[in-house]
Design a protein around this motif. Structure first.
Motif, short mmCIF file in Angstrom:
data_model
loop_
_atom_site.label_atom_id
_atom_site.label_comp_id
_atom_site.label_asym_id
_atom_site.label_seq_id
_atom_site.Cartn_x
_atom_site.Cartn_y
_atom_site.Cartn_z
N GLU A 144 68.66 -17.28 41.03
CA GLU A 144 67.97 -18.51 41.44
C GLU A 144 66.74 -18.72 40.56
O GLU A 144 65.61 -18.62 41.03
CB GLU A 144 67.56 -18.44 42.92
CG GLU A 144 68.73 -18.50 43.89
CD GLU A 144 68.27 -18.56 45.33
OE1 GLU A 144 67.10 -18.91 45.57
OE2 GLU A 144 69.07 -18.24 46.21
N PRO A 145 66.95 -19.03 39.28
CA PRO A 145 65.79 -19.17 38.39
C PRO A 145 64.97 -20.42 38.70
O PRO A 145 65.52 -21.51 38.84
CB PRO A 145 66.44 -19.26 37.01
CG PRO A 145 67.81 -19.81 37.26
CD PRO A 145 68.22 -19.28 38.60
N GLN A 146 63.66 -20.24 38.83
CA GLN A 146 62.78 -21.40 38.97
C GLN A 146 62.73 -22.12 37.64
O GLN A 146 62.70 -21.47 36.58
CB GLN A 146 61.39 -20.95 39.40
CG GLN A 146 60.42 -22.10 39.63
CD GLN A 146 59.05 -21.60 40.06
OE1 GLN A 146 58.86 -20.42 40.29
NE2 GLN A 146 58.09 -22.52 40.13
N PHE A 147 62.72 -23.43 37.66
CA PHE A 147 62.84 -24.19 36.42
C PHE A 147 61.75 -23.81 35.43
O PHE A 147 60.56 -23.88 35.71
CB PHE A 147 62.78 -25.70 36.70
CG PHE A 147 63.32 -26.52 35.58
CD1 PHE A 147 64.63 -26.98 35.60
CD2 PHE A 147 62.54 -26.83 34.48
CE1 PHE A 147 65.14 -27.73 34.54
CE2 PHE A 147 63.04 -27.57 33.43
CZ PHE A 147 64.34 -28.02 33.47
N GLY A 148 62.19 -23.38 34.22
CA GLY A 148 61.27 -23.10 33.13
C GLY A 148 60.44 -21.85 33.28
O GLY A 148 59.41 -21.71 32.59
N SER A 149 60.86 -20.90 34.11
CA SER A 149 60.06 -19.70 34.34
C SER A 149 60.68 -18.44 33.76
O SER A 149 60.02 -17.41 33.63
CB SER A 149 59.83 -19.49 35.84
OG SER A 149 61.06 -19.29 36.51
N SER A 175 65.82 -21.40 28.33
CA SER A 175 65.48 -20.96 29.68
C SER A 175 66.63 -21.28 30.64
O SER A 175 67.01 -22.44 30.79
CB SER A 175 64.20 -21.68 30.15
OG SER A 175 63.92 -21.41 31.50
N PRO A 176 67.21 -20.27 31.30
CA PRO A 176 68.24 -20.55 32.31
C PRO A 176 67.62 -21.23 33.52
O PRO A 176 66.57 -20.80 34.01
CB PRO A 176 68.78 -19.16 32.66
CG PRO A 176 67.68 -18.21 32.33
CD PRO A 176 66.93 -18.83 31.18
N VAL A 177 68.26 -22.30 33.99
CA VAL A 177 67.65 -23.09 35.08
C VAL A 177 68.68 -23.47 36.13
O VAL A 177 69.88 -23.52 35.87
CB VAL A 177 67.00 -24.38 34.53
CG1 VAL A 177 65.87 -24.04 33.57
CG2 VAL A 177 68.02 -25.28 33.86
N GLY A 178 68.16 -23.74 37.32
CA GLY A 178 68.94 -24.35 38.39
C GLY A 178 68.47 -25.79 38.55
O GLY A 178 68.17 -26.47 37.57
N SER A 179 68.35 -26.26 39.79
CA SER A 179 67.92 -27.64 40.05
C SER A 179 66.44 -27.81 39.73
O SER A 179 65.62 -26.92 39.96
CB SER A 179 68.16 -28.01 41.52
OG SER A 179 69.54 -27.98 41.81
N TYR A 180 66.09 -28.99 39.21
CA TYR A 180 64.70 -29.29 38.89
C TYR A 180 63.88 -29.45 40.16
O TYR A 180 62.76 -28.95 40.27
CB TYR A 180 64.63 -30.56 38.04
CG TYR A 180 63.24 -30.89 37.55
CD1 TYR A 180 62.68 -30.17 36.49
CD2 TYR A 180 62.50 -31.90 38.13
CE1 TYR A 180 61.41 -30.46 36.03
CE2 TYR A 180 61.22 -32.20 37.68
CZ TYR A 180 60.68 -31.48 36.63
OH TYR A 180 59.42 -31.77 36.18
N PHE A 181 64.43 -30.17 41.13
CA PHE A 181 63.78 -30.33 42.42
C PHE A 181 64.37 -29.34 43.41
O PHE A 181 65.57 -29.01 43.35
CB PHE A 181 63.95 -31.75 42.95
CG PHE A 181 63.22 -32.79 42.15
CD1 PHE A 181 61.84 -32.86 42.15
CD2 PHE A 181 63.92 -33.71 41.37
CE1 PHE A 181 61.16 -33.82 41.41
CE2 PHE A 181 63.25 -34.67 40.63
CZ PHE A 181 61.88 -34.72 40.64
#
Length: 370
Positions: free
Chosen positions: A24-29, A164-170
């Protein structure tokens, strides 16, 4: 011969740790093991291309980027599909970076080097592309690399791509968001840098975005600088309005960013038989159309968020709901269609998908439109 020399990260993230980070990666972290770098100078042109370990960049405190803001960037995603990585319209990102560079009196790589950097990095760090609904967010950027305190364009630049691996932005994914209309701050003006993707535009939006968060909103909506009347865009997204006669309205280009997703939405909506109009639409119209029922949907779009509905609008003297506050049918239809094309689940009649064959070595450039 590849433009990029491969210097492997000697301490890459282990499989177990990477798997945990990808849940569950936080966007851009979270960032991958490597980055692409390429340098430019008046004397040598583009040179010293590398795929190397992601690491801090070291600069003299008089670097021109710190003092005069010569910095531009892009945002794009790679999706996993049948053993390959799919990009969505990367050539458009390369062309927009070139337009941003021209506006900011900078230099950026030509399309072939831009694509080679992206392809090489994605191939090296393919293990970081999440399965399922996730994606690998790619951030190409260019910064000045001169040491001087005089106001002039730099004579050296660095081009870099990080991933950066990402999930949903919101947090809510495709759930309706609440937006704040700023009647105090503006984002851009005629003749300014609104159409360029440069850091200064975003820095100037942060105080308004902070105001939005204080008001319990997800994003800020900016009005035009001249009259404070016409809706332009959000802090990082374009906006669309769906009227009860089927018309889809979006603000015209000029002082706003020409979004790659925005352009795709216009194309897909017209393909579906919708009338799409790029014209000024005022904040007063938005309120009155919502009150009368003429406005049936509002949604925003961008690379990071894809397409997200707007459910509620707040401003200094009140608020209003868009229709019943839920996700409208056209918003959902366009979001599903766009994501299916991006992820290889639907036909791609416009040739938007760009496929990178993975697992054939970092030097391979087995690329084709599919």
């Amino acid at each position: 011969m590849s433009t990029f020399q491969f210097l492997q990260n000697s301490t890459p993230v282990g499989d177990a740790e990477r798997a945990a980070l990808l849940r569950e990666p936080q966007f851009g972290s979270v960032f991958t093991d490597h980055m692409a770098t390429l340098r430019w100078s008046v004397e040598r042109g583009w040179h010293d291309g590398r795929i190397e370990a992601v690491a801090p960049l070291s600069y003299h405190p008089a670097n021109a980027a710190f003092h005069y803001g010569q910095q531009i960037f892009e945002g794009m995603k790679a999706y996993r599909c049948d053993g390959n990585a799919l990009l969505f319209r990367p050539v458009e990102n390369a062309r927009r970076l070139a337009r941003s560079a021209e506006r900011m009196a900078m230099v950026c790589p030509p399309e072939d080097l831009f694509l080679e950097a992206i392809e090489s990095l994605v191939n090296v760090d393919a293990r970081w592309i999440p399965d399922g609904d996730g994606s690998l967010y790619l951030r190409p950027f260019v910064i000045a690399d001169d040491v001087f305190l005089g106001v002039r364009p730099a004579s050296r630049y660095l081009f870099c791509v990080i991933a950066s691996p990402v999930g949903s932005y919101f947090k809510g994914g495709a759930q309706p968001i609440t937006v704040w209309v700023s009647e105090t701050y503006s984002r851009a003006a005629r003749g300014g840098t609104g159409a360029a993707k440069c850091g200064g535009n975003y820095a100037g939006s942060l105080i308004a975005q902070s105001e939005a968060i204080e008001q319990g909103c997800d994003q800020v909506v900016f009005l035009d600088a001249a009259e404070g009347r016409w809706i332009e865009e959000l802090g990082g997204m374009n906006i669309f309005f769906v009227l009860d006669d089927g018309e889809l309205v979006t603000p015209p280009l000029g002082t706003i960013l020409p979004g790659v997703t925005r352009d795709a939405v216009i194309t897909l909506a017209r393909q579906a038989g919708r009338r799409v109009t790029e014209r000024p639409y005022s904040f007063d119209q938005w309120r009155s159309d919502a009150a009368s029922g003429r406005l049936v949907e509002t949604f925003v779009c961008g690379t990071a968020a894809t397409i997200v509905p707007v459910g509620q609008v707040r401003f200094a003297s009140g608020d209003f709901i868009v229709a019943d506050g839920s996700c409208g049918s056209l918003t959902a239809e366009l979001r599903d269609l766009l994501q299916d094309i991006q992820r290889g689940r639907a036909d791609d009649p416009h040739g938007w998908r760009y496929s990178i064959k993975l697992g054939s070595g970092w030097k391979a450039r087995n690329v084709a439109y599919v």
